[in-house]
Design an enzyme around this catalytic site. Structure first.
Site, mmCIF file in Angstrom:
data_model
loop_
_atom_site.group_PDB
_atom_site.id
_atom_site.type_symbol
_atom_site.label_atom_id
_atom_site.label_comp_id
_atom_site.label_asym_id
_atom_site.label_seq_id
_atom_site.Cartn_x
_atom_site.Cartn_y
_atom_site.Cartn_z
ATOM 1 N N SER A 15 0.796 -1.234 0.000
ATOM 2 C CA SER A 15 0.000 0.000 0.000
ATOM 3 C C SER A 15 0.826 1.280 0.000
ATOM 4 C CB SER A 15 -0.937 0.010 1.208
ATOM 5 O OG SER A 15 -0.200 -0.190 2.399
ATOM 6 N N ASP A 307 -3.693 7.534 8.191
ATOM 7 C CA ASP A 307 -4.599 6.626 8.911
ATOM 8 C C ASP A 307 -3.776 5.769 9.872
ATOM 9 O OD1 ASP A 307 -3.566 4.441 7.511
ATOM 10 O OD2 ASP A 307 -5.292 4.201 6.196
ATOM 11 N N HIS A 310 -0.872 4.204 7.639
ATOM 12 C CA HIS A 310 -0.298 4.837 6.446
ATOM 13 C C HIS A 310 0.066 6.300 6.705
ATOM 14 C CE1 HIS A 310 -2.847 1.539 4.727
ATOM 15 N NE2 HIS A 310 -1.677 1.287 4.179
#
Ligand SMILES: *[C@@H]1O[C@H](CO)[C@@H](O)[C@H](O)[C@H]1NC(C)=O
Ligand SMILES: *[C@@H]1O[C@H](CO)[C@@H](O)[C@H](O)[C@H]1NC(C)=O
Length: 365
Positions: A15, A307, A310
């Site tokens: 990610s 978040d 991340h």
């Protein structure tokens, strides 16, 4: 024939560098970012599948390299003359990690081989051979192997000691790099892992303290991974002709921002901007329909963490600049600017034969 203006960029990983791959696969909400408030900072019109408030590392690297944003390999009718992005959120180096929900590293490399074949049909072998050897290969993966795959996986912890598990993960990463080299890749930027225990979700889970300190045992695993990865890159650079690499030192780079955020333009390096619970460490960002199931901070530019796991766009931007300009610290290593510059500024290390004594450094790490 088509002339490529500069080096192409091929991206593998999870990610941190996924730019929308998982929009095109069946997965779970955890591994998707195609909903509000992802992408909310105004750069894009809305969510793109990037795990950020806006852009991610590879968007900035492409901009610095003066090439268009690199499309996900799975994006229908995209053109890959400047490269392709195979990264898939949640993906691991090991195929066991989040199996069935992500595109693991081995599959990402198979997709690269598929693309290589179709480009050969389109452009011819000679052209593609040059494109492949001039291209930069950015690999950023491993976090999920150590979090989902190990820290949150009691079975794996029972079966493997940390040492053996790190050996298995980095062994497979080393194999992946070699597979790409065998396909003609020469220029590698392999990111190491950040202090994983300082992610808001890990701070919230840290059983040893109730005061919000980082989960150090998890960061220690990342350190062990980073040591093994660096040793691998140094060895590969010795063994493989023409092998070039960037050594990122992402761990220390992030550690400085975690401990001295204001020196780098951040106000908060502890709490996520988006999420809920302690440190907004519960990964509910955008997940639920009801508004009160998650909170979003006022200005995501002020938070190191977007978040619970991340980083925010601003971190991606700073990291891209660091990777682009950093003075290479090891013999035979480069920065991204060097890798993209197509061998015009050959370094002394490219032409001298390395002394055996350099290898002593490997065993010392
Ligand atoms: C790669 O990982 C698999 C488990 O997925 C393991 O059995 C194998 O030994 C690893 N390979 C290397 C070279 O470490
Ligand atoms: C939290 O607790 C740990 C160990 O109990 C201690 O080392 C650390 O300094 C504390 N951190 C804060 C921010 O109080």
């Amino acid at each position: 024939s088509l002339k490529t203006p500069t080096s192409a960029l091929f991206i593998f990983g999870d990610s941190i560098v996924d730019a929308g791959t998982n929009n095109h696969i069946k997965s779970v909400a955890n591994f998707k970012a195609d909903y509000h408030p992802y992408g909310q900072n105004g750069f894009f019109n809305g969510p793109t599948g990037r795990f950020s408030d806006g852009r991610v590392l590879v968007d900035f690297i492409a901009e610095l390299a003066n090439i268009p944003a690199i499309p996900p390999f799975l994006q229908p009718s995209a053109k890959f003359i400047n490269g392709a992005n195979f990264a898939s959120a949640g993906a691991g180096i090991l195929s066991e990690t989040n199996q069935g929900l992500v595109i693991n590293l081995e599959t990402q490399i198979k997709q690269f081989e598929e693309l290589q074949k179709s480009l050969q049909e389109e452009l011819g072998e000679t052209e593609v051979k040059a494109l492949i050897s001039k291209a930069v290969y950015l690999i950023s993966i491993g976090t999920n192997d150590y979090l989902h795959g190990y820290t949150f996986n009691p079975n794996m912890q029972e079966t493997f000691s940390v040492e053996d598990y790190v050996g298995m993960v980095t062994g497979n990463l080393s194999q992946a790099i070699q597979d790409l080299y065998d396909r003609g890749a020469r220029k590698f930027g392999v990111l190491d892992l950040m202090p994983l225990g300082c992610m808001p979700s890990l701070r919230a889970l840290n059983p040893n303290t109730k005061n919000g300190s980082c989960f150090e045992e998890v960061s220690e695993i990342a350190k062990a991974h980073n040591r093994a990865l660096l040793a691998t890159l140094i060895i590969q650079q010795h063994i493989y002709k023409g092998f070039k690499y960037v050594h990122s030192n992402f761990f220390e780079w992030m550690d400085k921002r975690i401990h001295f955020p204001s020196e780098y333009g951040f106000r908060d390096a502890v709490n996520a901007c988006c999420g809920k619970g302690a440190f907004r460490g519960i990964n509910s960002c955008g997940r639920m329909k009801k508004e009160d199931d998650y909170e979003v901070c006022e200005d995501s530019n002020e938070n190191l963490w977007w978040d619970s796991v991340h980083v925010s766009e601003k971190v991606h931007e700073q990291l891209a600049l660091e990777l682009w300009t950093a003075t290479p610290s090891l013999p035979g290593s480069y920065n991204f600017k060097d890798l993209f510059s197509d061998f015009q500024n050959l370094r002394v290390e490219d032409v001298i034969v390395h002394e055996q004594s350099d290898l002593g450094f490997v065993s010392a790490t």
